[in-house]
Design a protein around this motif. Structure first.
Motif, PDB file in Angstrom:
ATOM      1  N   ALA A   1       0.791  -1.217   0.000  1.00 59.58           N
ATOM      2  CA  ALA A   1       0.000   0.000   0.000  1.00 59.58           C
ATOM      3  C   ALA A   1       0.826   1.272   0.000  1.00 59.58           C
ATOM      4  O   ALA A   1       0.389   2.282  -0.543  1.00 59.58           O
ATOM      5  CB  ALA A   1      -0.943   0.012   1.211  1.00 59.58           C
ATOM      6  N   VAL A   2       1.991   1.265   0.626  1.00 62.74           N
ATOM      7  CA  VAL A   2       2.694   2.512   0.912  1.00 62.74           C
ATOM      8  C   VAL A   2       4.129   2.452   0.407  1.00 62.74           C
ATOM      9  O   VAL A   2       4.814   1.439   0.580  1.00 62.74           O
ATOM     10  CB  VAL A   2       2.694   2.813   2.432  1.00 62.74           C
ATOM     11  N   GLU A   3       4.557   3.551  -0.206  1.00 62.83           N
ATOM     12  CA  GLU A   3       5.958   3.723  -0.561  1.00 62.83           C
ATOM     13  C   GLU A   3       6.438   5.050   0.013  1.00 62.83           C
ATOM     14  O   GLU A   3       5.724   6.058  -0.038  1.00 62.83           O
ATOM     15  CB  GLU A   3       6.176   3.724  -2.069  1.00 62.83           C
ATOM     16  N   ILE A   4       7.666   5.049   0.556  1.00 62.86           N
ATOM     17  CA  ILE A   4       8.325   6.266   1.018  1.00 62.86           C
ATOM     18  C   ILE A   4       9.648   6.363   0.273  1.00 62.86           C
ATOM     19  O   ILE A   4      10.463   5.449   0.332  1.00 62.86           O
ATOM     20  CB  ILE A   4       8.575   6.240   2.541  1.00 62.86           C
ATOM     21  N   VAL A   5       9.838   7.469  -0.438  1.00 66.19           N
ATOM     22  CA  VAL A   5      11.091   7.709  -1.135  1.00 66.19           C
ATOM     23  C   VAL A   5      11.821   8.829  -0.409  1.00 66.19           C
ATOM     24  O   VAL A   5      11.263   9.916  -0.195  1.00 66.19           O
ATOM     25  CB  VAL A   5      10.873   8.087  -2.609  1.00 66.19           C
ATOM     26  N   GLU A   6      13.048   8.550  -0.010  1.00 73.89           N
ATOM     27  CA  GLU A   6      13.881   9.500   0.722  1.00 73.89           C
ATOM     28  C   GLU A   6      14.959  10.049  -0.214  1.00 73.89           C
ATOM     29  O   GLU A   6      15.806   9.306  -0.708  1.00 73.89           O
ATOM     30  CB  GLU A   6      14.547   8.807   1.912  1.00 73.89           C
ATOM     31  N   TYR A   7      14.923  11.349  -0.440  1.00 72.92           N
ATOM     32  CA  TYR A   7      15.955  12.026  -1.231  1.00 72.92           C
ATOM     33  C   TYR A   7      16.937  12.650  -0.248  1.00 72.92           C
ATOM     34  O   TYR A   7      16.539  13.460   0.607  1.00 72.92           O
ATOM     35  CB  TYR A   7      15.315  13.081  -2.143  1.00 72.92           C
ATOM     36  N   THR A   8      18.201  12.263  -0.364  1.00 72.72           N
ATOM     37  CA  THR A   8      19.149  12.622   0.684  1.00 72.72           C
ATOM     38  C   THR A   8      20.550  12.732   0.122  1.00 72.72           C
ATOM     39  O   THR A   8      20.778  12.570  -1.080  1.00 72.72           O
ATOM     40  CB  THR A   8      19.084  11.583   1.820  1.00 72.72           C
ATOM     41  N   ASP A   9      21.501  12.993   1.009  1.00 76.12           N
ATOM     42  CA  ASP A   9      22.909  13.047   0.655  1.00 76.12           C
ATOM     43  C   ASP A   9      23.710  12.834   1.933  1.00 76.12           C
ATOM     44  O   ASP A   9      23.336  13.358   3.003  1.00 76.12           O
ATOM     45  CB  ASP A   9      23.268  14.404   0.037  1.00 76.12           C
TER      46      ASP A   9
END
Length: 311
Positions: free
Chosen positions: A19-27
């Motif tokens: 049901a759920v996706e979390i995309v983390e944009y990071t460095d």
């Protein structure tokens, strides 16, 4: 937090019930991302088994960036910048920044390669690489510095990691991350909020990229972008928007369990994960300009901040 969009996520692979996706944009070298780690740790624990969490490395500092005309002045300015951010995030920071990372690509490649060894290895590698900047003040911005920082890291096959970091598939994956971070979803572009991190995208020489860090939540209720350093309440509100039929209630753990799980704790880590301020009894305390860092004894045995002080 931006209003939920009915669009489906760009990537549809998920864990749990799909049901759920979390995309983390990071460095690895981003001070706002360093300050966001306590909330992200709690979120990962909260969503474990019920969401897919995917990490994208945005490459804050790149190899083809123009060098500073006065490296010492740039380092002094950036050290003050990190300290200013730490006043908002309460994250530790080094007493002295020795240089500004020439590039965050080597650390990103290592962190991406570490994902092949599983979630625990990936978290430990990225955490250690962040700490080279924000605890030691010596960013791991070359392959040699990355290797030195990770030597002896418990739970990680560092020899394998070194061999795989330069593999074409890993290099291509980081290249895709770089491109994806410069193609923000509309919800991020539309984001505006009060405070020092109030916009969802940042201008670059060739366009825009996500403000780092950014989480993009997708689920049955739509899509929500939460750019920058946000409160835990904002993140749980995003979860409740995209997946309203789940219960999203964090459960505190005790300090010793947190230390065993995460190996390295800041004051905000301790507060969010345990609901208290008493450090673990067995932890090794490391002083920084922004408050203490507590290390698991096994972590302390090979941590470069302590190896440097005893050498």
């Amino acid at each position: 937090m931006t209003p939920a969009s009915p669009d489906r996520p760009r990537s549809t692979g998920t864990d749990g019930d799909g049901a759920v996706e979390i995309v983390e944009y990071t460095d690895p070298a981003c001070p706002w991302a360093w300050g966001s780690e306590p909330a992200f740790r709690l979120l990962r624990a909260l969503t474990a088994g019920r969401a897919r969490w995917r990490r994208v490395f945005g490459i804050l500092f790149d190899e083809d960036d123009d060098p500073a005309p006065d490296p010492a002045a740039e380092t002094a300015w950036y050290g003050r910048y990190i300290a200013d951010i730490a006043r908002h995030t309460r994250a530790p920071y080094a007493r002295r920044l020795r240089w500004v990372a020439a590039t965050s690509r080597p650390a990103s490649l290592a962190a991406k390669a570490a994902e092949r060894q599983g979630a625990t290895a990936a978290e430990r590698v990225l955490r250690r690489l962040r700490e080279t900047t924000f605890v030691l003040g010596t960013p791991a911005d070359t392959a040699e510095r990355v290797r030195a920082a990770l030597t002896g890291l418990d739970g990680v096959d560092v020899a394998r990691l070194g061999a795989e970091t330069g593999e074409p598939s890993v290099v291509a994956a980081v290249r895709r991350d770089h491109a994806e971070a410069r193609d923000p979803v509309p919800e991020a572009s539309a984001f505006h909020a009060p405070g020092p991190h109030g916009t969802g995208v940042k201008e670059t020489d060739s366009g825009v990229r996500y403000a780092l860090p950014t989480l993009v939540f997708s689920g049955p209720g739509g899509r929500v972008a939460t750019p920058g350093w946000r409160s835990m309440a904002e993140y749980t509100a995003a979860l409740r928007t995209v997946a309203p039929h789940h219960r999203w209630e964090p459960t505190p753990i005790d300090a010793e369990a947190a230390l065993a799980e995460y190996r390295s704790l800041t004051g905000p880590d301790l507060s969010l994960l345990t609901g208290g301020t008493t450090p673990p009894r067995t932890a090794v305390r490391v002083e920084t300009a922004g408050g203490p860092l507590w290390l698991h004894p096994d972590e302390a045995a090979t941590h470069p901040v302590l190896m440097t002080r005893t050498s």
